[in-house]
Design a protein around this motif. Structure first.
Motif, mmCIF file in Angstrom:
data_model
loop_
_atom_site.group_PDB
_atom_site.id
_atom_site.type_symbol
_atom_site.label_atom_id
_atom_site.label_comp_id
_atom_site.label_asym_id
_atom_site.label_seq_id
_atom_site.Cartn_x
_atom_site.Cartn_y
_atom_site.Cartn_z
ATOM 1 N N TRP A 195 0.828 -1.208 0.000
ATOM 2 C CA TRP A 195 0.000 0.000 0.000
ATOM 3 C C TRP A 195 0.866 1.263 0.000
ATOM 4 C CZ3 TRP A 195 -5.170 0.878 -0.515
ATOM 5 C CH2 TRP A 195 -6.027 -0.213 -0.445
ATOM 6 N N SER A 196 2.049 1.170 0.564
ATOM 7 C CA SER A 196 2.894 2.361 0.687
ATOM 8 C C SER A 196 3.460 2.837 -0.652
ATOM 9 C CB SER A 196 4.052 2.094 1.669
ATOM 10 O OG SER A 196 5.076 1.309 1.083
ATOM 11 N N PHE A 197 3.281 2.065 -1.733
ATOM 12 C CA PHE A 197 3.680 2.530 -3.061
ATOM 13 C C PHE A 197 2.779 3.654 -3.563
ATOM 14 C CE2 PHE A 197 6.140 -1.343 -3.174
ATOM 15 C CZ PHE A 197 7.159 -1.088 -4.068
ATOM 16 N N HIS A 198 1.606 3.810 -2.956
ATOM 17 C CA HIS A 198 0.684 4.855 -3.398
ATOM 18 C C HIS A 198 1.281 6.229 -3.103
ATOM 19 C CE1 HIS A 198 -2.937 7.314 -3.798
ATOM 20 N NE2 HIS A 198 -3.484 6.277 -4.423
ATOM 21 N N PRO A 199 1.143 7.192 -4.030
ATOM 22 C CA PRO A 199 1.756 8.515 -3.808
ATOM 23 C C PRO A 199 1.180 9.278 -2.627
ATOM 24 C CG PRO A 199 0.354 8.551 -5.752
ATOM 25 C CD PRO A 199 0.500 7.108 -5.357
ATOM 26 N N LEU A 200 -0.014 8.914 -2.183
ATOM 27 C CA LEU A 200 -0.612 9.586 -1.025
ATOM 28 C C LEU A 200 -0.361 8.811 0.269
ATOM 29 C CD1 LEU A 200 -4.027 10.799 -2.482
ATOM 30 C CD2 LEU A 200 -1.890 12.071 -2.226
ATOM 31 N N PHE A 201 0.566 7.879 0.228
ATOM 32 C CA PHE A 201 0.895 7.112 1.429
ATOM 33 C C PHE A 201 1.245 8.042 2.584
ATOM 34 C CE2 PHE A 201 4.537 5.371 3.917
ATOM 35 C CZ PHE A 201 3.816 4.444 4.653
ATOM 36 N N GLY A 202 0.608 7.800 3.732
ATOM 37 C CA GLY A 202 0.889 8.585 4.921
ATOM 38 C C GLY A 202 0.121 9.878 5.025
ATOM 39 N N VAL A 203 -0.720 10.187 4.023
ATOM 40 C CA VAL A 203 -1.467 11.446 4.037
ATOM 41 C C VAL A 203 -2.848 11.185 4.629
ATOM 42 C CG1 VAL A 203 -2.457 13.298 2.655
ATOM 43 C CG2 VAL A 203 -0.260 12.285 2.009
ATOM 44 N N GLY A 204 -3.117 11.755 5.797
ATOM 45 C CA GLY A 204 -4.428 11.641 6.411
ATOM 46 C C GLY A 204 -4.590 10.376 7.228
ATOM 47 N N ALA A 205 -5.298 10.474 8.310
ATOM 48 C CA ALA A 205 -5.549 9.324 9.178
ATOM 49 C C ALA A 205 -6.566 8.393 8.527
ATOM 50 C CB ALA A 205 -6.074 9.809 10.533
ATOM 51 N N GLY A 206 -6.374 7.128 8.724
ATOM 52 C CA GLY A 206 -7.333 6.149 8.223
ATOM 53 C C GLY A 206 -7.290 5.917 6.736
ATOM 54 N N ALA A 207 -6.224 6.356 6.060
ATOM 55 C CA ALA A 207 -6.158 6.199 4.606
ATOM 56 C C ALA A 207 -5.869 4.767 4.190
ATOM 57 C CB ALA A 207 -5.094 7.130 4.035
ATOM 58 N N TYR A 208 -5.363 3.944 5.114
ATOM 59 C CA TYR A 208 -4.995 2.587 4.781
ATOM 60 C C TYR A 208 -5.628 1.628 5.778
ATOM 61 C CZ TYR A 208 -1.817 4.967 1.729
ATOM 62 O OH TYR A 208 -1.324 5.782 0.756
ATOM 63 N N PRO A 209 -6.070 0.454 5.291
ATOM 64 C CA PRO A 209 -6.879 -0.446 6.132
ATOM 65 C C PRO A 209 -6.052 -1.337 7.041
ATOM 66 C CG PRO A 209 -6.644 -1.367 3.949
ATOM 67 C CD PRO A 209 -5.934 -0.031 3.922
ATOM 68 N N PHE A 210 -5.209 -0.740 7.847
ATOM 69 C CA PHE A 210 -4.385 -1.523 8.746
ATOM 70 C C PHE A 210 -4.410 -0.895 10.132
ATOM 71 C CE2 PHE A 210 -2.536 -1.818 4.486
ATOM 72 C CZ PHE A 210 -2.679 -3.170 4.268
ATOM 73 N N GLY A 211 -4.315 -1.773 11.137
ATOM 74 C CA GLY A 211 -4.257 -1.280 12.495
ATOM 75 C C GLY A 211 -2.878 -0.754 12.846
ATOM 76 N N PRO A 212 -2.725 -0.123 14.005
ATOM 77 C CA PRO A 212 -1.457 0.501 14.379
ATOM 78 C C PRO A 212 -0.308 -0.487 14.528
ATOM 79 C CG PRO A 212 -2.977 0.461 16.237
ATOM 80 C CD PRO A 212 -3.761 0.063 15.031
ATOM 81 N N ASN A 213 -0.610 -1.753 14.777
ATOM 82 C CA ASN A 213 0.451 -2.729 14.977
ATOM 83 C C ASN A 213 0.877 -3.440 13.695
ATOM 84 O OD1 ASN A 213 0.519 -2.252 17.772
ATOM 85 N ND2 ASN A 213 -1.187 -3.653 18.102
ATOM 86 N N GLU A 214 0.231 -3.112 12.594
ATOM 87 C CA GLU A 214 0.603 -3.755 11.334
ATOM 88 C C GLU A 214 0.681 -2.718 10.210
ATOM 89 O OE1 GLU A 214 -3.815 -5.456 10.187
ATOM 90 O OE2 GLU A 214 -2.444 -6.747 11.259
ATOM 91 N N GLN A 215 1.254 -1.590 10.519
ATOM 92 C CA GLN A 215 1.313 -0.468 9.588
ATOM 93 C C GLN A 215 2.752 -0.036 9.343
ATOM 94 O OE1 GLN A 215 -1.464 1.461 8.093
ATOM 95 N NE2 GLN A 215 0.346 1.915 6.872
ATOM 96 N N VAL A 216 3.154 -0.013 8.081
ATOM 97 C CA VAL A 216 4.421 0.596 7.701
ATOM 98 C C VAL A 216 4.235 2.112 7.741
ATOM 99 C CG1 VAL A 216 6.056 0.930 5.802
ATOM 100 C CG2 VAL A 216 5.124 -1.343 6.285
ATOM 101 N N THR A 217 5.184 2.812 8.323
ATOM 102 C CA THR A 217 5.075 4.267 8.450
ATOM 103 C C THR A 217 6.082 4.957 7.547
ATOM 104 O OG1 THR A 217 6.716 4.467 10.211
ATOM 105 C CG2 THR A 217 4.444 3.940 10.878
#
Length: 213
Positions: A174-196
Motif C-alpha cells: 500500500w505504501s507505493f501509493h503517492p498519497l501514502f501517509g497522508v491523512g488518518a485512516g487512509a490505509y486499512p491496517f491497524g497501528p500494529n501492522e502499519q508501515v510508516t
C-alpha cells in the motif's frame, strides 16, 4: 510453462520455466518496456524482470534437474525474485498492456506469470493471502515515481524477520501509493501492522540488507 519454488522466510519465489517460456517472458517484457508510456525509466526496475528471465535461461542462475524417474520433464531454469520486486513488476506488465497494441503471446505469458504468483501467495501466506493479494492488485504503476519507491521498500522488507514479512507485506505494498501517509485512516491496517513513512525514511540511501533466502 512457468512454476515456482518458495524462498525461505516469506521472501519471495524462485520463478521457474523451461528455455522457451523464459525466453518469451524476456521478449515480452523488453517489448512492453520499450513501448509502454507507463515505463518512464527504460533501464529501471521493470526491465530487471527481463534480465532475470534471460539470466535464468542462459543457465546463470538456478538449474533444476528433472525429478528422478521423470526425465521427460526436462531441465528447467529459475531465478530468485523478492516479493516487493516481483509484485510491482507484474502490475507494470499487466497495466501496460492496456496502453499498447499487443498479441496473444503477450497475454499468454502475462496470465502465466499471474497464475504462478497467485498460487505462490496462497502457499506462502495462507490466511494472510487475501490481504496481500488485495494490496498487490491495487498497485498502480501509472503514478509518477512508482518504481523510485522500490529502493526504500525493498531495503525495509529485507531487514524484516519472517513474521514481520507475513504481517506487514500488505502495508508495504500500500505504501507505493503517492498519497501514502497522508491523512488518518487512509490505509486499512491497524497501528500494529502499519508501515510508516518514518520506517521507510530510515532506509533512504542505504543498501538492501541480506534478505536471508
Amino acid at each position: 510453462m512457468l512454476s515456482h519454488q518458495l524462498l525461505r522466510n516469506h521472501a519471495g519465489i524462485v520463478l521457474i520455466g523451461d528455455y522457451g517460456t523464459l525466453r518469451l517472458l524476456n521478449e515480452v517484457v523488453r517489448d512492453v518496456n520499450e513501448r509502454s508510456p507507463l515505463v518512464r525509466d527504460k533501464e529501471g526496475a521493470f526491465l530487471v524482470l527481463a534480465h532475470d528471465a534471460r539470466k535464468a535461461y542462459e543457465q546463470q542462475r538456478e538449474i533444476i534437474q528433472p525429478p528422478e524417474h521423470f526425465e521427460e520433464i526436462g531441465v528447467r531454469y529459475g531465478v530468485a525474485i523478492l516479493w516487493p520486486v516481483l509484485l510491482p513488476q507484474q502490475r507494470m506488465l499487466r497495466e501496460s498492456l492496456a496502453w499498447i497494441d499487443h498479441g496473444k503471446k503477450h497475454q499468454a505469458i502475462t496470465y502465466a506469470l499471474e497464475a504462478v504468483i497467485e498460487e505462490a501467495l496462497r502457499e506462502d501466506f495462507g490466511s494472510r493471502e487475501p490481504a496481500v493479494t488485495e494490496a498487490w492488485q491495487r498497485l498502480d504503476p501509472a503514478h509518477l515515481g512508482f518504481f523510485e519507491r522500490l529502493h526504500t521498500r525493498g531495503a525495509l522488507f529485507c531487514s524484516w524477520t519472517k513474521s514481520q514479512r507475513r504481517q506487514l507485506l500488505p502495508s508495504l505494498l500500500w505504501s507505493f501509493h503517492p498519497l501514502f501517509g497522508v491523512g488518518a485512516g487512509a490505509y486499512p491496517f491497524g497501528p500494529n501492522e502499519q508501515v510508516t513513512p518514518e520506517d521507510l525514511a530510515a532506509w533512504e540511501g542505504y543498501e538492501w540488507p541480506d534478505p536471508k533466502l
